[in-house]
Design an enzyme around this catalytic site. Sequence first.
Site, PDB file in Angstrom:
ATOM      1  CE  LYS A  15      -2.098  -1.138   3.852  1.00 43.68           C
ATOM      2  NZ  LYS A  15      -1.331  -2.389   4.089  1.00 43.68           N
ATOM      3  NE  ARG A  90      -4.193  -1.041  10.024  1.00 46.24           N
ATOM      4  CZ  ARG A  90      -3.092  -0.500   9.479  1.00 46.24           C
ATOM      5  NH1 ARG A  90      -3.116   0.722   9.018  1.00 46.24           N
ATOM      6  NH2 ARG A  90      -1.979  -1.195   9.395  1.00 46.24           N
ATOM      7  NE  ARG A 129       7.410  -2.326   6.324  1.00 48.30           N
ATOM      8  CZ  ARG A 129       6.090  -2.202   6.455  1.00 48.30           C
ATOM      9  NH1 ARG A 129       5.352  -1.804   5.436  1.00 48.30           N
ATOM     10  NH2 ARG A 129       5.505  -2.527   7.580  1.00 48.30           N
ATOM     11  NE  ARG A 163       6.401  -0.194  10.484  1.00 55.04           N
ATOM     12  CZ  ARG A 163       5.244  -0.215   9.831  1.00 55.04           C
ATOM     13  NH1 ARG A 163       5.144   0.319   8.627  1.00 55.04           N
ATOM     14  NH2 ARG A 163       4.187  -0.772  10.378  1.00 55.04           N
ATOM     15  NE  ARG A 174       2.056  -4.597  11.618  1.00 52.63           N
ATOM     16  CZ  ARG A 174       3.075  -4.421  10.769  1.00 52.63           C
ATOM     17  NH1 ARG A 174       4.261  -4.922  11.047  1.00 52.63           N
ATOM     18  NH2 ARG A 174       2.907  -3.737   9.675  1.00 52.63           N
TER      19      ARG A 174
END
Length: 222
Positions: A15, A90, A129, A163, A174
Amino acid sequence: MPTYIVLLGPPGAGKGTQAKVLAEKFGLPHISSGDIFRENIKNNTELGKLAQTYIHQGELVPDDLTIEMIRDRFSRPDCDNGAILDGFPRTPAQADALCKMLKGFNGKVDLVPFISAPQNVLIKRLAGRWTCRAMGGHVYHDKFNPPKQVGFCDIDGSELYQRDDDKAETVTHRIEVYLKQTTPLIDYYKERGVLVQINGFAPIEEVSKQLLSALGKPVEGK
Ligand code: ADP
Ligand code: AMP
């Protein structure tokens, strides 16, 4: 009339990566609720203090806090022509609140590209990431989208970091939270006739092409 595009999909679907492409193409701001929370945590604001435990644990920040944060962001003049929303809404309560907010600006959610990818792919993407420390959160991947210089952002030269909520245990949680709390939005937006399916399990440029074509801006030569 302003244009509002909501990017829907699980963590790691792409996203944020695609929001940047669309924001540039449409000249609209990229609003990432996660980036705004992280900026508040970095600056140790009241909102940051309230949000950080939820984020650390991979839980959603409560709706009222999140909705107020987005309402505040929309009050800035760069949103006058619309926005590319990434990570918000969300929950159905957030989606209802967004609909009401946009009515107030004579707008509506115009399109909801739902970007999907298999769970094992999401896990690999989040594990690799690297995120830029500067506001704007440019993202890289050590294998799928590496920066030119290891550890630094191509765009602004800022340091890249991993992160805390991208570690394996939190990622699994998550994804569960997404499945339970966010997937009802697929039917929510389908019923409103604005959902388009995007195959997120393709190279970044290929996913961008699908999105631009769904948004009526096909890439030349395609
Ligand atoms: P999201 O915002 O949905 O959580 P990101 O855009 O941050 O996802 O992407 C997650 C990770 O996957 C990043 O490291 C990014 O570089 C990488 N990535 C994004 N899209 C793709 C893709 N189509 N193919 C391979 N890697 C991708
Ligand atoms: P993201 O950057 O989109 O992956 O979001 C990181 C974290 O911020 C999430 O795991 C949540 O804890 C929090 N968050 C971001 N957006 C929202 C939202 N719309 N509602 C609740 N929590 C959110």
